[in-house]
Design a protein around this motif. Structure first.
Motif, PDB file in Angstrom:
ATOM      1  N   ASP A  68      36.297 -12.690 -52.108  1.00  8.39           N
ATOM      2  CA  ASP A  68      36.279 -11.653 -51.088  1.00  8.39           C
ATOM      3  C   ASP A  68      35.386 -10.510 -51.547  1.00  8.39           C
ATOM      4  OD1 ASP A  68      36.974 -10.217 -48.770  1.00  8.39           O
ATOM      5  OD2 ASP A  68      38.540  -9.130 -49.853  1.00  8.39           O
ATOM      6  N   HIS A  69      34.188 -10.459 -50.978  1.00 11.95           N
ATOM      7  CA  HIS A  69      33.242  -9.379 -51.268  1.00 11.95           C
ATOM      8  C   HIS A  69      32.707  -8.864 -49.939  1.00 11.95           C
ATOM      9  CE1 HIS A  69      33.358 -10.200 -55.550  1.00 11.95           C
ATOM     10  NE2 HIS A  69      33.158 -11.483 -55.289  1.00 11.95           N
ATOM     11  N   PRO A  70      33.453  -7.974 -49.258  1.00  8.86           N
ATOM     12  CA  PRO A  70      33.072  -7.534 -47.913  1.00  8.86           C
ATOM     13  C   PRO A  70      31.716  -6.839 -47.843  1.00  8.86           C
ATOM     14  CG  PRO A  70      35.349  -6.934 -48.402  1.00  8.86           C
ATOM     15  CD  PRO A  70      34.749  -7.404 -49.675  1.00  8.86           C
ATOM     16  N   TYR A  71      31.252  -6.301 -48.968  1.00  7.63           N
ATOM     17  CA  TYR A  71      29.974  -5.585 -49.011  1.00  7.63           C
ATOM     18  C   TYR A  71      28.791  -6.535 -49.168  1.00  7.63           C
ATOM     19  CZ  TYR A  71      32.144  -6.220 -53.517  1.00  7.63           C
ATOM     20  OH  TYR A  71      32.842  -6.769 -54.554  1.00  7.63           O
TER      21      TYR A  71
ATOM     22  N   ASP B 139      33.191 -12.992 -43.657  1.00  6.50           N
ATOM     23  CA  ASP B 139      34.367 -12.184 -43.911  1.00  6.50           C
ATOM     24  C   ASP B 139      35.509 -13.102 -44.326  1.00  6.50           C
ATOM     25  OD1 ASP B 139      36.168  -9.780 -43.674  1.00  6.50           O
ATOM     26  OD2 ASP B 139      37.078 -11.126 -42.203  1.00  6.50           O
ATOM     27  N   THR B 140      36.100 -12.810 -45.466  1.00  6.66           N
ATOM     28  CA  THR B 140      37.088 -13.714 -46.035  1.00  6.66           C
ATOM     29  C   THR B 140      38.335 -13.832 -45.169  1.00  6.66           C
ATOM     30  OG1 THR B 140      36.279 -13.289 -48.262  1.00  6.66           O
ATOM     31  CG2 THR B 140      38.523 -14.154 -48.070  1.00  6.66           C
ATOM     32  N   TRP B 141      38.800 -12.717 -44.607  1.00  7.89           N
ATOM     33  CA  TRP B 141      40.024 -12.805 -43.804  1.00  7.89           C
ATOM     34  C   TRP B 141      39.812 -13.673 -42.562  1.00  7.89           C
ATOM     35  CZ3 TRP B 141      44.641 -11.564 -45.510  1.00  7.89           C
ATOM     36  CH2 TRP B 141      45.701 -11.748 -44.616  1.00  7.89           C
TER      37      TRP B 141
ATOM     38  N   ASN C 255      39.896  -7.844 -51.818  1.00  8.27           N
ATOM     39  CA  ASN C 255      39.427  -6.549 -52.299  1.00  8.27           C
ATOM     40  C   ASN C 255      40.307  -5.446 -51.715  1.00  8.27           C
ATOM     41  OD1 ASN C 255      37.743  -4.042 -52.283  1.00  8.27           O
ATOM     42  ND2 ASN C 255      36.292  -5.412 -53.312  1.00  8.27           N
TER      43      ASN C 255
ATOM     44  N   ARG D  18      40.842  -2.954 -47.955  1.00 11.31           N
ATOM     45  CA  ARG D  18      41.849  -3.540 -47.075  1.00 11.31           C
ATOM     46  C   ARG D  18      43.166  -2.784 -47.284  1.00 11.31           C
ATOM     47  NH1 ARG D  18      39.582  -8.103 -44.979  1.00 11.31           N
ATOM     48  NH2 ARG D  18      37.908  -9.089 -46.179  1.00 11.31           N
TER      49      ARG D  18
END
Length: 769
Positions: free
Chosen positions: A43-46, A52-54, A75, A79
């Motif tokens: 999970d690396h939203p940036y 997007d992992t979710w 992350n 979140r």
């Protein structure tokens, strides 16, 4: 380090590449197909190169059936935990308990800060994670009546509504390497999730020691904390090229010490290689499980779930918890467990069972029945838990909760043959059958479980056209009191097959039913609200109209007493089992004359829409004092008595369900439900302090009744056995009972005493499933 005794888990750590999302999902599906347990994603939203992992977790959960999903790791700084708690519980419910929460304090702070989050030091990140874990668990604890309020430096909660609770006790696994994170893992987490390549062997030993010491200091058993391990530099090849780079046998040899000596019990491979994933699932995982089981047996290491001391202190006398079979231990629930509040009660009744076991397959039901017989405490069986009679929970006993056996399958569309597991809810069954143009009469409430209804009778909105649910059962699989798993139908154990359809709860635990569904698409659904000041006249008119109506029409009527100066009120539901609008109007219109109409509505709707499952929680919130009976007709004399009952103020509700028509086409002795001449079922319910008055009023009605609908009666007086099963049905049932349950193990469902002697054995060896 010791073996902590956890069940082994195997899975993948997949790259959520945005450039080829279909491949990511395909690898997750392959993870399940290969027999692995878990798919995880970083999970690396940036990072704009990643999905997007979710969103990906949700998508994969919807595309799989058995696979657990988790981030590796989420992350936290991006979140917020209050929102994350709700999202996690929602995904867990939607996936039926297949979500786990890998969680991290944050590492790549330039990217995190660039997305608007506050930059934290390493120490601040640990402190924030500590607060977040408390917030998560606080939100999930919906048994607390007060709102969640927490003071916090990073995540203060001034006051929020708790819930929803997840379907299962979500594990929180922390990605941890430094001492403060490892201590937090031991103090609050359910698991430690590092990557092998970042840990040298001495580091692993030190890390485990820090986790264990922190756990003990916090009053926890170190065995409560699972040790997971990501594996990146791995490959399967004919020749050995290094650690975990060689044939499958080498993998087993090298992973075994990590389990036995260092306590790791979950391994996740971090390579997007289909061949490696398949080999890992089909060859390495089974071989390692076998090797670990052999080592544990030799060393006497106990395996299974570890409960904290506070939970162990709540164990109840009379049950040998340590004797529970390993197949059931991981999913069982005890009084001290977080999930206990969600499984102890039925919808209507409160209970305090000593143990709730939740089998996932028929073999585990065999284990559950065999174990329960050795405990000498009450035994209840629960499918949906909505039964008014209250027999699916108990105090101090064992509950076999079938909710995890909930599959719905269309076996053959041409013959309309379907297979239902008992834990499925009828609303979900309707939704699953609708794409095939099929339906099955299924009560009037979508949360009702398959098992109880389909073994008692099954009066639903389609009953007058298609008959009872049991009339469509063509085969059943059942675990009997001696632990046999039998398939019963007209040719195999025919007497038991007869008994299952109408008295099934007395003969074992049904693990699956095969039925012939029928062709149903849209139906006409109407509801009337009627002034019931003249309740006797209303009931007579309604009853006569129902009997005169075409069999496509089924009607239920609920009668409520007057409150606060208002007159009694009736709610009438009418379902026309066809989409012929003109014919439906002709059948429905006469009902507008049953009394002063206060409100009305009608619509053409898909059948699943009128039995949609609301998903209500079970907290014993229903009316538990009930009486049930059957009427041939609503005569003026019976109507007068029932009007007196509702005017008394001592009866909270009366419900009338039409039967007759197709129900009465079936011969009286075809099933163990012999009531094939009556046209109506009637239920009266009240609150506990008015039970004596209800009993007196019911006694006046009793002379007008002929029989009883079993699931709506809370009075289990043996004298009422003949109301449920008038002769010769009862004698025949007693003979079957003597054959299949002579010790009366299944005695919570209006206990049928076994016949003293006689009866065939009926247990042909070739019929054992």
């Amino acid at each position: 380090m010791p073996d902590y005794g956890h069940e082994l888990l195997f899975g993948t750590f997949l790259t959520p590449s945005a450039h080829d999302p279909d491949r990511v999902v395909a690898l997750a599906e392959l993870t399940e197909a290969a027999g692995l347990d878990l798919a995880t994603f970083q999970d690396h939203p940036y990072n704009a190169e990643f999905l997007d992992t979710w969103t990906l977790l949700s998508w994969v959960a919807s595309r799989t059936e058995r696979l657990r999903v988790s981030a590796n790791v989420l992350n936290l700084p991006l979140r917020p935990p209050a929102v994350l708690a709700r999202a996690a519980a929602s995904l867990d419910r939607l996936s039926h308990g297949r979500f786990e929460l890998g969680l991290g304090a944050g590492a790549f702070w330039d990217g995190i800060e660039g997305m608007g989050a506050r930059r934290l030091t390493a120490g601040q990140g640990v402190a924030a994670l500590r607060e977040a874990i408390d917030v998560l668990r606080g939100v999930w604890d919906d048994s607390a009546s007060e709102p969640l309020r927490r003071e916090g430096k990073y995540y203060p909660i001034p006051g929020m509504q708790r819930g929803p609770a997840p379907e299962h006790d979500i594990n929180i696994w922390l990605g941890a390497y430094q001492p403060r994170m490892l201590e937090l893992t031991g103090q609050k987490a359910d698991g430690w999730l590092p990557t092998l390549e970042y840990l040298r062997s001495p580091d692993r030993a030190t890390a485990n020691r820090l986790i264990d010491e922190a756990a003990v200091a916090a009053g926890r058993d170190p065995r409560e904390i699972r040790r997971l391990l990501n594996l990146f530099t791995v490959d399967v090849s004919p020749r050995s090229r290094g650690f975990l780079q060689g044939p499958a046998e080498q993998w087993v040899e090298q992973l075994l010490p990590l389990v036995i000596e260092e306590g790791f019990s979950a391994f996740l491979i971090g390579r997007d290689d289909p061949r490696l994933i398949q080999t890992f699932g089909e060859e390495i995982a089974p071989a390692l499980r076998e090797a670990v089981a052999k080592e544990r047996q030799g060393s006497g290491t106990g395996a299974g779930r570890v409960r904290p001391a506070v939970a162990l202190a709540k164990r109840q006398p009379g049950v040998d918890y340590d004797a529970l079979p390993a197949s059931l231990a991981a999913t069982s629930v005890e009084p001290g467990d977080p999930e206990y509040e969600r499984v102890r009660h039925s919808y209507s009744w409160q209970g305090s069972p000593a143990l709730v076991v939740r089998p996932r397959e028929a073999a585990e039901v065999v284990d559950a029945v065999t174990y329960a017989r050795t405990q000498h405490v009450p035994l209840s069986v629960r499918s949906g838990g909505h039964g008014i009679s209250g027999r699916s929970t108990n105090d101090g006993g064992i509950v076999i909760d079938m909710s995890r056996m909930n599959k719905v399958e269309v076996l053959d569309r041409a013959t309309r043959r379907i297979r239902l597991e008992p834990g499925a809810r009828w609303g979900h069954v309707a939704q699953a059958l609708a794409p095939y143009g099929l339906a099955m009469s299924s009560g009037d409430y979508g949360d009702v479980g398959v098992g109880g209804l389909a073994t008692t009778a099954g009066v639903g909105y389609l009953v007058r056209r298609y008959g009872l649910t049991i009339d469509h059962v063509v085969a059943a699989e059942i675990v009997t009191a001696d632990g046999s798993l039998l398939r019963v139908d007209e040719d195999h154990h025919p007497e038991l097959f007869w008994a299952v359809r109408g008295a099934g709860g007395n003969f074992g635990v049904v693990t699956a039913l095969e039925l012939e569904a029928y062709e149903v698409d849209n139906v006409v659904h109407a509801q009337l609200v009627v002034d019931a000041t003249d309740a006797a006249d209303l009931l007579q008119r309604w009853g006569q109209l129902v009997e005169d109506a075409p069999r496509e029409l089924t009607s239920f009527l609920s009668l409520f007493p007057g409150r606060r100066g208002n007159p009694p009120m009736a709610q009438v539901t009418l379902v026309y089992a066809d989409d012929d609008i003109e014919a439906a109007q002709s059948a429905l219109s006469p009902f507008l004359g049953i009394g002063p109409i206060l409100d009305q509505q009608a619509q053409l709707a898909p059948y699943p829409a009128i039995v949609a499952p609301p998903g209500n929680q079970h907290r014993g919130q229903g009316l538990v004092d009930t009486h049930s009976g059957l009427l041939h007709h609503i005569t003026p004399e019976a109507a007068d008595v029932m009007a007196t009952m509702i005017r008394s103020g001592d009866v909270m509700v009366m419900q009338f369900r039409s039967v007759g028509a197709a129900v009465n086409d079936v011969a009286r002795d075809a099933t163990a439900y012999p009531h094939r001449e009556q046209n109506f079922s009637v239920l009266a319910a009240t609150v506990p302090d008015r039970r004596p008055q209800l009993d007196k009023l019911w006694a006046d009605l009793y002379a007008h009744l002929d029989g009883m609908y079993l699931s709506f009666e809370s009075d289990t007086d043996p004298k009422r056995l003949l109301d449920a099963w008038p002769e010769p049905t009862l004698t025949r049932l007693r003979a079957v009972k003597a054959t299949y349950d002579p010790d009366n193990v299944f005695n919570r469902n209006f206990a049928i005493p076994p016949a003293a002697a006689g009866g065939h054995t009926g247990k042909e060896a070739d019929d054992v499933v």
